[in-house]
Design a protein around this motif. Structure first.
Motif: not given
Length: 998
Positions: A469-485
């Motif tokens: 569940i943590a992987a499902r929730l956190l990795l999209p957040l990491v992807n969004r942060y990477a796109v913004r970066a």
């Protein structure tokens, strides 16, 4: 084909070795669990045998005859033949015969009989201080204390007579019943070790107000043969020899005990069989049951984690070889050839690691047991390998399942560098795990059932589900942060984030790292919580660092002696246990002056210094003292019905206590006077008693106490300085203290009048429910009204139901003080080494001793503590699995990432962003996974930790800790983080070096 697969293995030998090591860890975990259970069971048994009490190492067959026998050389003591038959064939025991007759004539009173005892091989177990040991008929040995008290020495004559109990007397007495026997004191003895197993279960040296001096008079069998006896208690004691209670023969020993019980019951010959050995065997079984329950709690998630690791790493390797498999498929190879080339490389590595894991698991446990349980041995057995085939099969299935896409996918899909994720199947599998975890967690959270059976999978399912569940929730957040970066021009951060979020299998890698951290964290929770619980059991359960039980004395003498040894209350505290009743909790009366320094204290309890001020708010007023043996009381009475007058007295210089009966209370003014020998060196007036004459008829009237003779006392004209029970309503009179009386013959309707020397009701601190009806039972004849002043989490030595009261107040308020059966002296770690001698100089003889250190040592050798060593082992293996999976994943990704970043460098990517992308991709993943893993471990512990028998199968009624210390959890997680972070950093440096070399 085989040679081709082996060539593939050799060509990628680094990955093959890593995969083999992971498979070895998986099978080793499955082998280590049952192997550790075997070692733990042996260690539990060894520990319980080593710490067993004397009663648990002995057995006895008894028979009592009750007949008057003529004194004749031909009529002797005959030990029951059935007893010898009963014990025949029981190997490993040394047997001793004994016989005992109750007698009178040695001591001045007849309230307790003198134990006249024959015991086989006595002289080897006593030290003769003067005279000689027993030799012939008529010889006796006297105890050191008895000889000193009665001023007897070797060579002196004494006379003993067999006695019978007179139950009609009040109190009961022992009366002579037969001709006296003239004897000669051969010597004076002292037992070398009163606690030695040789003395069996007879309690020869137990003293007290109800049992006598605790020093039997020993004699020969011939002396008892020629004596006319009343009751004769004969016994055959069996003492276990070294090695009899051995780990490898416990089953045979239990069978022997059951056979003895059955045979004794069938004989019906007044023969009694008794032993504490079955209790020891039961305790061993309970400890073993706890070990068998606790080991699988982390063995199951460990094996699942290992299989998940193999699934992940094999899948990563298969993705790295997709181009090779595409060529095989393109050439039209048959399905078995394609299957073998796709899976053979992984299967060979997994199979080789599985075979090595069988040996590694047993060797790992052997090494751990040699360090943790020296002397217990591990007894390697084939049963340790019973789960190895299942673990190996699970590893092989995981390896095949990880390559299912490469086995069935068409060539076009195999040629894609980024194959499409099978989201539906993955989501369905994750949903199944989540549902199972939620069901198991909720079931055990809302129920009161411990983790047993299928419930043992609950921690593993919860950890795995929360990781996914943590992987499902956190990795999209990491992807969004990477796109913004990326939009902001932070190329290094963007490349690292995109690698984490969009790489196929990154979510599963993240879940695996979370699970490895969570398993280690869960292990830390169990170990630390259990260790703290054992500390609480040892310290708070014992009461203090050391607890000494001394011979019976009054509360006043106990208090005086302990204060003489430790005037400031720095290391010693007098304590008396008050038994509970049907509506009242047990109590503990202590010298509150030492409360701040001596007893153990529950976490979260109020300050002990402040509690002293509540329980003992002021020094008591001076008691009423008679200066000599002349005891007098002047009373003017007007009554209707018969009443009797008495006073309760306590000697100020010893254990003397007496209810002085003056007889009938007469109408008019009279002075009642008696001479009391115990008051030679002053007496304290405890209370004045007015009672009925033994009938239910109520007697009423009033009396005025006009004087107390020579006693120094509270003013009789001040009714506030006196108090009475409900049968005596007090008021002031011009010439004394007036009492309106209403009594019957019932004890509850007796009128007691006391000088006020304490607060009333008596303030108490309590744990659990406040004392019922506002009273706590005293050791005297009445109940003491109490005021529940302070609530505590637990009372030392009593637990979560009990009260604490001031010992001085409880003595002064008692209307009929008695000898305390088992008074105690509590000591802290600052007590001097000669404390026993100091107490002895002030009249306190130590009978037994217990210590928190000894209790803790025993708890450390019980089932839960022994089994939890496996949790530490599991934490280490979990950390290694996570680090190994990370290393293999990075190795597989290395080629592709080198090509990608080298191409970007060629197109103008600067060195710094490229360095950030290479160095910090996996370290950041490790840090995030560790943070989430700590939370997962805490959640899993909250849901399931309560169900673990960390305190044993029958935990004590104490406020045991339910959460670990944060430092313990962070230490375990930090160790895993360090190992995985090191792998991530070294892999990043290697990747950067490869990119820069292109």
């Amino acid at each position: 084909m085989i040679s081709l697969v082996l060539a593939m293995v050799w060509n990628r030998r680094g990955q093959a070795v890593t995969l083999a090591l992971l498979a070895m860890l998986a099978v080793a975990s499955a082998v280590a669990a049952p192997a550790f259970v075997i070692a733990a069971e042996r260690a539990v048994a060894e520990g319980q045998i080593a710490t067993a009490s004397t009663s648990e190492l002995t057995l006895v067959a008894r028979r009592t005859t009750d007949s008057l026998q003529e004194a004749s050389p031909n009529v002797g003591i005959k030990f029951p033949d059935v007893g010898r038959v009963l014990l025949l064939g029981l190997g490993g025991f040394t047997f001793y015969h004994s016989a005992e007759v109750p007698t009178v004539g040695l001591e001045p009173g007849n309230f307790h009989p003198t134990r006249f005892v024959f015991r086989q091989e006595l002289c080897a177990h006593v030290r003769v201080l003067s005279g000689r040991c027993l030799a012939g008929e008529g010889d006796v040995l006297l105890g050191e204390g008895t000889a000193k008290r009665l001023e007897l020495a070797a060579g002196d004559p004494i006379t003993l007579t067999a006695a019978r109990a007179n139950g009609l007397a009040r109190p009961p007495t022992w009366d002579p019943d037969g001709p006296p026997k003239k004897l000669t004191v051969a010597g004076v003895y002292r037992a070398i070790d009163p606690t030695d197993a040789y003395w069996g279960l007879h309690g020869y040296f137990v003293s007290g107000s109800d049992v006598g001096s605790g020093e039997p008079v020993f004699t020969t069998a011939g002396t008892l043969d020629t004596m006319k006896r009343t009751t004769t208690a004969m016994a055959i004691d069996g003492i276990a020899q070294p090695g009899t209670l051995d780990v490898d023969r416990l089953d045979q020993l239990r069978a022997d005990m059951e056979r003895l019980d059955t045979t004794a019951a069938e004989l019906q010959d007044s023969l009694q069989f008794d032993s504490g050995i079955p209790h020891l065997l039961d305790r061993i079984d309970e400890g073993r049951a706890a070990a068998r329950l606790l080991v699988p709690v982390l063995a199951v998630p460990l094996v699942l984690l290992a299989c998940f690791t193999i699934y992940l790493t094999v899948g990563y390797g298969a993705e790295g070889r997709q181009s090779e498999l595409a060529v095989v498929a393109l050439r039209g190879a048959r399905w078995w050839t394609r299957w073998w080339l796709a899976t053979g490389e992984s299967l060979v590595a997994v199979l080789g690691g599985a075979v090595a894991g069988c040996l590694a698991g047993q060797l790992l446990v052997n090494g751990a047991a040699a360090v943790l349980f020296p002397g217990a041995g591990t007894a390697p057995a084939f049963t340790s390998l019973r789960y190895a085939p299942l673990a190996a099969a699970a590893a092989l299935v995981a390896a095949v399942a990880a390559q299912r896409r490469q086995l069935i996918s068409p060539v076009s899909r195999l040629l894609r560098r980024t194959p499409p994720a099978d989201r539906r199947r993955l989501a369905a599998a994750e949903a199944v795990v989540a549902v199972l975890a939620i069901a198991a967690g909720v079931q055990y959270f809302i129920s009161a059932d411990p983790l047993t059976g299928v419930g043992l999978f609950a921690p593993a399912l919860i950890v795995l589900a929360l990781g996914l569940i943590a992987a499902r929730l956190l990795l999209p957040l990491v992807n969004r942060y990477a796109v913004r970066a990326l939009a902001r021009g932070r190329l290094g951060v963007a490349l690292a984030g995109l690698q984490l979020s969009r790489r196929p299998g990154a979510g599963r890698l993240f879940a695996l790292l979370v699970a490895s951290v969570a398993v280690a964290g869960y292990a830390a929770c169990t170990v630390d919580t259990a260790a703290r619980g054992r500390d609480v059991e040892a310290s708070l359960g014992t009461g203090a660092d050391r607890v000494l039980v001394v011979e019976s004395v009054t509360r006043q003498d106990l208090l005086t002696a302990v204060r003489a040894v430790d005037p400031d209350g720095r290391f010693a505290m007098a304590a008396v246990r008050i038994p509970g009743g049907s509506g009242t909790p047990p109590g503990l009366a202590v010298d509150t002056r030492a409360l701040a320094a001596v007893p153990a204290w529950a976490e979260g309890a109020p300050s002990r210094t402040g509690l002293r001020a509540v329980l003992h708010p002021a020094e008591p007023p001076p008691p009423v003292i008679y200066p000599g043996t002349d005891i007098a009381i002047e009373v003017t009475a007007t009554t209707t019905g018969a009443m009797q007058l008495a006073v309760s007295l306590s000697a100020m210089d010893g254990p003397g206590i007496q209810i002085l009966e003056f007889g009938d209370l007469k109408n008019g003014t009279h002075t009642y006077r008696e001479t009391v020998s115990i008051c030679e060196n002053k007496c304290r007036l405890n209370a004045i008693r007015v009672s009925g004459t033994g009938t239910a008829v109520e007697a009423t009237g009033d009396m005025v106490i006009r004087g107390l003779g020579a006693a120094t006392s509270a003013p009789l004209t001040d009714a506030g300085r006196w108090r009475g029970t409900r049968s005596a309503r007090l008021s002031a009179a011009p010439d004394g203290l007036r009492a309106d009386l209403r009594v019957t013959g019932a004890v509850a309707d007796t009128a007691w009048i006391q000088p006020v020397t304490t607060p009333y009701p008596l303030p108490v601190a309590y744990a659990g429910n406040p004392p019922a009806a506002g009273t706590i039972i005293d050791s005297g004849a009445t109940t003491i009204p109490v005021d529940a002043a302070v609530a505590l989490p637990a009372v030392p030595a009593l637990g979560r139901q009990g009260v604490i009261v001031d010992l001085e107040y409880s003595d002064l308020i008692s209307v009929t003080p008695k000898l305390v059966p088992q008074p105690e002296v509590w000591l802290n770690s600052q007590a001097p080494a000669d404390i026993l001698d100091r107490l002895g100089e002030h009249g306190l003889q130590v009978v037994s001793e217990s210590s928190a250190t000894r209790v803790k040592a025993g708890l450390d050798r019980q089932g839960p503590a022994v089994a939890l060593w496996f949790h530490l082992l599991a934490a280490i293996l979990a950390g290694l699995l996570g680090a190994g999976a990370l290393a293999l994943t990075v190795a597989v990704d290395r080629t592709r990432r080198t090509e990608d970043l080298a191409a970007l460098r060629t197109q103008g990517l600067r060195s710094r962003p490229a360095g950030l992308a290479t160095l910090w991709t996996y370290p950041v993943l490790v840090v995030i996974a560790t943070t989430v893993g700590v939370l997962v471990a805490a959640a899993a512990w909250r849901l399931t930790g309560w169900g673990l028998p960390l305190a044993g199968l029958t935990p004590p009624d104490l406020p045991l800790p339910v959460w670990p210390r944060p430092v313990a959890l962070l230490t375990a997680v930090g160790a895993v983080l360090a190992a995985q972070f090191l792998v991530a950093i070294l892999s990043g440096r290697d990747l950067r070096r490869r990119i820069e070399s292109r």
